[in-house]
Design an enzyme around this catalytic site. Sequence first.
Site, mmCIF file in Angstrom:
data_model
loop_
_atom_site.group_PDB
_atom_site.id
_atom_site.type_symbol
_atom_site.label_atom_id
_atom_site.label_comp_id
_atom_site.label_asym_id
_atom_site.label_seq_id
_atom_site.Cartn_x
_atom_site.Cartn_y
_atom_site.Cartn_z
ATOM 1 N N TRP A 13 0.843 -1.209 0.000
ATOM 2 C CA TRP A 13 0.000 0.000 0.000
ATOM 3 C C TRP A 13 0.876 1.256 0.000
ATOM 4 O O TRP A 13 0.576 2.240 -0.665
ATOM 5 C CB TRP A 13 -0.894 -0.001 1.247
ATOM 6 C CG TRP A 13 -1.738 1.250 1.376
ATOM 7 C CD1 TRP A 13 -2.991 1.431 0.876
ATOM 8 C CD2 TRP A 13 -1.392 2.473 2.040
ATOM 9 N NE1 TRP A 13 -3.441 2.690 1.186
ATOM 10 C CE2 TRP A 13 -2.477 3.361 1.898
ATOM 11 C CE3 TRP A 13 -0.275 2.915 2.733
ATOM 12 C CZ2 TRP A 13 -2.491 4.640 2.418
ATOM 13 C CZ3 TRP A 13 -0.270 4.200 3.261
ATOM 14 C CH2 TRP A 13 -1.370 5.041 3.102
ATOM 15 N N HIS A 14 1.995 1.174 0.732
ATOM 16 C CA HIS A 14 2.846 2.349 0.842
ATOM 17 C C HIS A 14 3.547 2.703 -0.466
ATOM 18 O O HIS A 14 3.739 3.871 -0.766
ATOM 19 C CB HIS A 14 3.895 2.149 1.947
ATOM 20 C CG HIS A 14 3.340 2.364 3.306
ATOM 21 N ND1 HIS A 14 2.715 1.368 4.017
ATOM 22 C CD2 HIS A 14 3.271 3.468 4.088
ATOM 23 C CE1 HIS A 14 2.304 1.852 5.179
ATOM 24 N NE2 HIS A 14 2.625 3.129 5.243
ATOM 25 N N GLY A 15 3.948 1.710 -1.216
ATOM 26 C CA GLY A 15 4.629 2.045 -2.467
ATOM 27 C C GLY A 15 4.850 0.842 -3.340
ATOM 28 O O GLY A 15 4.914 -0.297 -2.855
#
Lengths: 302, 478
Positions: free
Chosen positions: B321-323
């Site tokens: 989700w973060h990257g």
Amino acid sequence: MKEKLRILKKLIVFIIILVCLDYLVGSILKKYYFLQQNSDDSRTTFVINDVTSDILILGSSRATYHYDTPMIEDSLKMSAYNGGRIASQVFYYYGMVQSVLKRYHPKLIVLDIIPYEFEPSSDSYERLSCLLPYYDGHPELREICELRGRFEKYKLLSKIYPYNSKLFFTLKTMFNVKQKTADESKIKGYYPVEKVFKVTKKYVTPSNEIDSLKLSYFKKILADCKQANVKLVVCVSPIFIQYASTPKSIAITKQLCELNKVPFYDYSTSKIFDDEKYYSDYHHLNRLGATLYTRMVLSHLK
Amino acid sequence: MLFNSIQFCIFFVIVLTSYYLLPHKIRWLLLLLASCYFYMAFVPVYILILGFTIVIDYFAGIYIERSIGKRRKTYLIASLVANIGVLAVFKYYNFFNSNITELLNHFGLPNHIPYLSILLPIGLSFHTFQAMSYTIEVYRGNQKAEKHFGIYALYVMFFPQLVAGPIERPQNILHQFYEKHEITYDNFSVGFKLILWGFFKKLVIADRLALYVSMIYKNPAEQSSKSLMLATAYFAIQIYCDFSGYSDIALGSARMMGFKLMTNFNRPYFSTSISTFWRRWHISLSTWFSDYLYISLGGNRVSVPRWYFNLFFVFLISGLWHGANWTFVIWGGINGIYLIIGIVLRPLTNKFKEMSIHHGVLKRLTKFFKIAFTFILISFTWIFFRANSFDQATTIIRRIFTAKGKLYFMDNYTLLLYPLIGLFILFLFEANEEMHHGKNMFFFNKSPIVRIATCSILVILILLIGVFDGGQFIYFQF
């Protein structure tokens, strides 16, 4: 309505306290900032307010480390001052030229540019923060300071803001902390580096991008010196980097100097300096290199 | 539009004043227009993507509520596919494509799937997750479908939390758009203090630490163990102050308009274990994953191996989700492993806890070491979060254990000293809050002199040592 008045009252009191504190702290910082000695800031103050030498050298740290001012004085029998400043770029040089020309006309200005002087970099604008303490007292520098951003003049309403990140240097002056530094009256802004570099030459492909604003300020320097009848010499001092092709900044500078009949000396590709013993790092000559380089520059100036 | 810009300050003053001057009936319209303007200040065209998901989810919510049986699920799936589809295209397409290319190259085959030349819409993961939580809650029957299209659009686009959260739940925020907010001293005071503290954390601490971290992490192969350790610890605090600073400004600006957003951080570096850390860090995301993924997978009401898998899987997805980079996946994976180890060792740690509970000094010492150990473990994971690649992360770890040499600071001691001022104040404030159950005794002291002095000192310090050219918030890129 009662709540609104309460908020308004508290807000006004808070703003008044802030304005007073800002003025008070800002005034103290200003006082001690201008009392500094032997620092980058004090040398900038000296160039802006006091320098009257016949020869003035301007540039980045490469100017500070590469131009042996006492040697230049001895050789040309003229007074000289090295006004180079670490991490400064063309906007800063322009500011210095403006401040100096407002007060007096030196016989010669030597401007040392870096091979990638006009390449775009956001740092160039941030680094103009070193000129903010002079914003109030030097109208000629306001245009340059305002290049930092369109809201800069509003930020400068604060008396503390111009001294942002200068707290420790100011505290040092305030508490009279002395450092072992060279005698400024003898070295005249020249700070040689003793270290010897021990690596091979770096190969770099130069960028083709040019910041047109930087270029326009370089053109302004050429024009202003011409108008003030001050002799200008533009140099690119040696660098321990091999460029795959001539950097665009050098090519443009050469072209502009020819057009304006300004002497231009490019030592960035000089074979004489193709030896690590002359360098303290990729970008800077050491004392040995600086002595040799100054001698070569002097041969052009005599 | 960045929170740490003069533009935002002007924008916010105008919106705040207009908000209280306008009649309640049309305040939602002002907020919606302001939110559109705020978002379009980044890349205007990306508002169309936001518009697309808003329309889909608005109708999905209504149809889910109206339908019964399998159709409800169909509408939910349609909404989720649309939201995840947008994320997949804009955030993960090139990542997966480059992995396919590498895999095919391994077998000597070419990859003909083209790469997309697109910029990641700012805050995409945040507003997509917020939109998804709406349709899921409507499906679960916890939230009525919103009939007012403007209010629903505002739920997704409310500017204080649009680009970096907190990721709100519809139950908490939607009804607040209908409530009439009167101007109150309490809201103004709390909101202003939150904003001020957020600016302090961002400008004085995060951006100041970033100067050192960037310098060291730019070329880790040439740095000493000391420099890399300091930069890693600094990054742990940088990312906290950057992100929680953003959240504070978001909460503060919403609060000044009368809105109460959910708390996103609760002094996470005072955590005594990794599981506590994740209950205190990015709470809106952790609870999102807990509510909608972990529990859906069965949570801890399954067999032990399956429970461990659930935890690990949720953290892998959280990393992704973060990257779109394997470094984020590894970061998530390590956190998942930490949690599993924590569960395995729980009987042992509980026994030790019982032993030390009656011994005051031992109890305090144990707590101190637990906090320090948790900080070290978390800081280690941030290496993967900050590094540009897996190779760079391993270089950093290897050099932390092997590279000799001095602490690098370019002979500029201010590079190390300035951050210490901010860190000292951060510690003072957070330790104070920790001791007073979350209440800050500087900001909310009984004495008005202490309160005013606190605010004034923070403003002066921002002007004195804040970094004004620091740029955007780290979490904007997600």
